[in-house]
Design an enzyme around this catalytic site. Structure first.
Site, PDB file in Angstrom:
ATOM      1  N   LYS A 183       0.876  -1.180   0.000  1.00 54.21           N
ATOM      2  CA  LYS A 183       0.000   0.000   0.000  1.00 54.21           C
ATOM      3  C   LYS A 183       0.913   1.228   0.000  1.00 54.21           C
ATOM      4  CE  LYS A 183      -1.904   3.005   2.011  1.00 54.21           C
ATOM      5  NZ  LYS A 183      -1.676   4.421   1.637  1.00 54.21           N
ATOM      6  N   GLU A 258       9.409   1.096  11.229  1.00 52.35           N
ATOM      7  CA  GLU A 258      10.502   2.069  11.064  1.00 52.35           C
ATOM      8  C   GLU A 258       9.846   3.435  11.167  1.00 52.35           C
ATOM      9  OE1 GLU A 258      12.637   4.550  10.220  1.00 52.35           O
ATOM     10  OE2 GLU A 258      13.224   3.934   8.198  1.00 52.35           O
ATOM     11  N   CYS A 292      13.653  10.264   7.783  1.00 56.25           N
ATOM     12  CA  CYS A 292      13.430   9.779   9.151  1.00 56.25           C
ATOM     13  C   CYS A 292      14.657  10.012  10.031  1.00 56.25           C
ATOM     14  CB  CYS A 292      13.037   8.314   9.139  1.00 56.25           C
ATOM     15  SG  CYS A 292      14.211   7.250   8.302  1.00 56.25           S
ATOM     16  N   GLU A 391       9.074  15.550  15.921  1.00 57.90           N
ATOM     17  CA  GLU A 391       9.549  15.376  14.555  1.00 57.90           C
ATOM     18  C   GLU A 391       8.806  16.367  13.649  1.00 57.90           C
ATOM     19  OE1 GLU A 391       8.542  11.762  12.158  1.00 57.90           O
ATOM     20  OE2 GLU A 391      10.697  11.633  11.897  1.00 57.90           O
TER      21      GLU A 391
HETATM   22  P1  NAI Z   1       1.743   8.476   8.106  1.00 54.28           P
HETATM   23  O1  NAI Z   1       2.649   7.754   9.020  1.00 54.28           O
HETATM   24  O2  NAI Z   1       0.335   8.656   8.554  1.00 54.28           O
HETATM   25  O3  NAI Z   1       1.715   7.739   6.677  1.00 54.28           O
HETATM   26  C1  NAI Z   1       2.590   6.699   6.287  1.00 54.28           C
HETATM   27  C2  NAI Z   1       1.824   5.612   5.581  1.00 54.28           C
HETATM   28  O4  NAI Z   1       0.846   5.082   6.474  1.00 54.28           O
HETATM   29  C3  NAI Z   1       1.052   6.041   4.327  1.00 54.28           C
HETATM   30  O5  NAI Z   1       1.092   5.004   3.371  1.00 54.28           O
HETATM   31  C4  NAI Z   1      -0.368   6.171   4.845  1.00 54.28           C
HETATM   32  O6  NAI Z   1      -1.328   5.995   3.833  1.00 54.28           O
HETATM   33  C5  NAI Z   1      -0.437   5.060   5.846  1.00 54.28           C
HETATM   34  N1  NAI Z   1      -1.471   5.210   6.880  1.00 54.28           N
HETATM   35  C6  NAI Z   1      -1.972   6.361   7.392  1.00 54.28           C
HETATM   36  N2  NAI Z   1      -2.912   6.097   8.322  1.00 54.28           N
HETATM   37  C7  NAI Z   1      -3.013   4.746   8.400  1.00 54.28           C
HETATM   38  C8  NAI Z   1      -3.799   3.854   9.178  1.00 54.28           C
HETATM   39  N3  NAI Z   1      -4.703   4.299  10.053  1.00 54.28           N
HETATM   40  N4  NAI Z   1      -3.624   2.523   9.017  1.00 54.28           N
HETATM   41  C9  NAI Z   1      -2.706   2.055   8.141  1.00 54.28           C
HETATM   42  N5  NAI Z   1      -1.948   2.848   7.358  1.00 54.28           N
HETATM   43  C10 NAI Z   1      -2.085   4.178   7.495  1.00 54.28           C
HETATM   44  O7  NAI Z   1       2.432   9.871   7.798  1.00 54.28           O
HETATM   45  P2  NAI Z   1       1.825  11.262   7.254  1.00 54.28           P
HETATM   46  O8  NAI Z   1       0.539  11.616   7.904  1.00 54.28           O
HETATM   47  O9  NAI Z   1       1.824  11.202   5.781  1.00 54.28           O
HETATM   48  O10 NAI Z   1       2.967  12.274   7.745  1.00 54.28           O
HETATM   49  C11 NAI Z   1       2.909  12.824   9.039  1.00 54.28           C
HETATM   50  C12 NAI Z   1       4.253  12.792   9.703  1.00 54.28           C
HETATM   51  O11 NAI Z   1       4.727  11.468   9.772  1.00 54.28           O
HETATM   52  C13 NAI Z   1       5.366  13.533   9.019  1.00 54.28           C
HETATM   53  O12 NAI Z   1       5.333  14.889   9.285  1.00 54.28           O
HETATM   54  C14 NAI Z   1       6.577  12.874   9.622  1.00 54.28           C
HETATM   55  O13 NAI Z   1       6.857  13.436  10.858  1.00 54.28           O
HETATM   56  C15 NAI Z   1       6.137  11.447   9.815  1.00 54.28           C
HETATM   57  N6  NAI Z   1       6.638  10.572   8.743  1.00 54.28           N
HETATM   58  C16 NAI Z   1       7.754   9.841   9.006  1.00 54.28           C
HETATM   59  C17 NAI Z   1       8.301   9.056   8.032  1.00 54.28           C
HETATM   60  C18 NAI Z   1       9.537   8.253   8.293  1.00 54.28           C
HETATM   61  O14 NAI Z   1      10.218   7.863   7.368  1.00 54.28           O
HETATM   62  N7  NAI Z   1       9.867   7.951   9.520  1.00 54.28           N
HETATM   63  C19 NAI Z   1       7.743   8.987   6.675  1.00 54.28           C
HETATM   64  C20 NAI Z   1       6.523   9.745   6.515  1.00 54.28           C
HETATM   65  C21 NAI Z   1       6.028  10.522   7.522  1.00 54.28           C
END
Ligand code: NAI
Ligand code: MG
Length: 502
Positions: A183, A258, A292, A391
């Site tokens: 996904k 991660e 990250c 973050e």
């Molecule tokens: P997110 O963590 O919500 O999204 C990452 C993935 O999870 C996407 O594919 C999203 O569709 C999916 N997702 C979202 N809600 C879900 C749920 N309830 N169940 C299963 N999958 C779900 O991140 P978002 O909202 O795009 O970004 C917010 C913050 O997250 C950023 O500002 C950053 O701080 C952090 N982030 C950290 C990352 C890393 O590499 N550690 C990468 C992306 C975001």
């Protein structure tokens, strides 16, 4: 139907889900737009897959799981190598899609796509090299373990390094005999769909690899919650990671997480200052801070603070922020309006709790609708300031001065995160002592982050569980079966079992 990219018009047509070796529309026929973050313009409509499409994809992956598990490892590896060759062949198109969708500037996206075959090759190589062990049990018995795949693995991908993060988890999963349902993040689905075309072309059997695009709370949550998904790999925010882990716990799936970070870059007074400044800038400006492991807390020794800040300003003034398709660009936009607003909000928070030392605005000359933010540095940051604890995921750093090494370590470790740290010093003893005392999953000395397929990557504390990459990644995609054979030819009474006959 395969996708086509009109690079001139910055448009992509015909994105569809990839399930069971076929291109299909989502059952609900709905879609959502993905935008070019350089301009804010829509580039494609992405199928809004939901729980029913996840059901179809998991069923397809489950149907072929046993056949794939018992396919010779050497044959699985050959398919991964064929895929690596196809990625190399299509690297430029993949890079253009990735740059358009995610905001990576083009030459960076080209570097990333050029590197992806390294991950496919590394894990292809592992397919026939990892295995179980023999065990010395009492009695005339042969006891050993088998390392077996989990079955169907789910992969929830973030938007910052879309294809790299997909490949770094799917390559070991496939090499070790799992079947995958991916996904992608809603902001950056295009490279995953293009990659699925290459998987198809490489000749993977239908069902072994599937991509369902869609929204996190719909398709993502359905994948994590699906009872036939035996392992979930999630990369993204700590908050969503916890939600995913809870959904997976309901059917006791194995989880690799991660998650976020607030990584320190530590500068000792004897550091090569030019290197330290370069490392610091890459640490918080690389991909506009959407990394990250981003080094967003700059711990600079008080004796060199002024010299460091002077060089930092000089370096930041040369940073070219702009449209990722301009040759001169070194830093592109943030991925989305949502992320742009989040980072802008943190900059306002920073202004209220610290001193804005550099940046803070929209870079001059950047396209109107794009999500550009200047490299931004705060000084006079206290340990309880939100900008030094949370973050941000944008090009925003907090400078914190230090004098005492014990206080430094305590301050670095005073975080819910424990992903990564960077140390600049010429004194190897200090560097190694510091590396050992930091509560993080990875440390670089005199260099900023460089991700490699052969080095394990992951976090301590709320930065995650499990490890991607390296031999350690094997644990995330396998389970252990113990087998013991009685070599006496007949069953004797009075077993040797820890001295306890039934
Ligand atoms: P997110 O963590 O919500 O999204 C990452 C993935 O999870 C996407 O594919 C999203 O569709 C999916 N997702 C979202 N809600 C879900 C749920 N309830 N169940 C299963 N999958 C779900 O991140 P978002 O909202 O795009 O970004 C917010 C913050 O997250 C950023 O500002 C950053 O701080 C952090 N982030 C950290 C990352 C890393 O590499 N550690 C990468 C992306 C975001
Ligand atoms: Mg996009």
């Amino acid at each position: 139907m395969t996708m086509t990219l009109d690079a001139q018009a910055r448009k992509v047509t015909q994105a569809q889900l990839y399930i069971n070796g076929e291109w299909v529309a989502p059952k609900n026929n709905q879609s959502f737009p993905t935008v070019d973050p350089n301009t804010g313009e829509t580039i494609a409509d992405i199928p809004r897959g939901d729980a029913s499409d996840i059901d179809r994809a998991v069923a397809a992956a489950k149907a072929v799981a046993v056949e794939w598990q018992f396919t010779d490892a050497i044959a699985r590896a050959a398919l991964l190598r064929q895929l690596a060759a196809l990625v190399t062949e299509h690297a430029d198109e993949l890079a253009r899609l990735e740059a358009l969708d995610s905001g990576h500037y083009l030459s960076k996206a080209q570097d990333l796509m050029g590197a992806i075959p390294l991950w496919l090759d590394y894990f292809a190589g592992l397919a026939d090299k990892v295995g179980g062990r023999t065990i010395e049990v009492p009695g005339n018995k042969l006891s050993f373990t088998l390392l077996e795949p989990l079955g169907v693995t789910g992969h929830i991908i973030p938007w910052n390094y879309p294809l790299l993060i997909l490949v770094r988890s799917c390559a070991p999963a496939l090499a070790l005999g799992n079947t995958c349902v991916v996904k992608p993040a809603e902001d950056t689905s295009l490279s995953a769909l293009k990659f699925a075309e290459l998987v198809h072309q490489a000749g993977f059997p239908p069902g072994v690899f599937n991509v369902v695009t869609g929204l996190g709370p719909e398709a993502g949550a359905a994948l994590a919650a699906h009872p036939d998904v035996a392992g979930i790999t999630f990369t993204g925010s700590t908050e969503t990671g916890k939600t995913v882990a809870k959904l997976a716990a309901d059917h006791v799936a194995q989880v690799n997480l991660e998650l976020g970070g607030k990584s320190p870059t530590i500068v000792f007074p004897d550091a090569d200052l030019d290197d330290a400044v370069e490392g610091a800038v890459q640490g918080f400006c690389s991909h506009a801070g959407q990394v990250c492991v981003a080094g967003t807390r700059l711990f600079v020794h008080a004796d060199i603070k002024d010299a460091f800040l002077g060089k930092l300003v000089e370096r930041l003034q040369t940073a070219q922020v702009g449209d990722g398709f301009d040759d001169s660009t070194q830093m592109g936009p943030l991925v989305s309006k949502k992320q742009y607003e989040r980072v802008r909000n943190y900059i306002e928070v920073g202004k209220s709790e610290a001193t804005l030392f550099y940046g803070g605005g929209k870079p001059a000359g950047t396209p109107e609708g794009g999500y550009f933010v200047e490299p931004t540095v705060f000084t006079d940051v206290t340990s309880d300031a939100r900008i030094s604890r949370e973050e941000i995921f944008g090009p925003v750093a907090s400078v914190i001065t230090w004098t005492d090494e014990n206080d430094l370590i305590a301050a670095c470790n005073d975080s819910i995160y424990g992903l990564f740290a960077v140390i600049f010093t010429q004194n190897i003893t200090k560097a190694l002592n510091t590396a050992r005392r930091l509560q993080v999953g990875g440390v670089m000395i005199n260099e900023w982050f460089g991700e490699l397929p052969m080095a394990p990557h992951g976090g301590y504390k709320q930065s995650g569980t499990g490890r991607e990459e390296g031999l350690e990644a094997v644990h995330g995609y396998t389970q252990v079966k113990h087998v013991t054979v009685n070599l006496d030819g007949s069953l004797r009474s009075g077993a040797d079992w820890a001295g306890a006959p039934l």
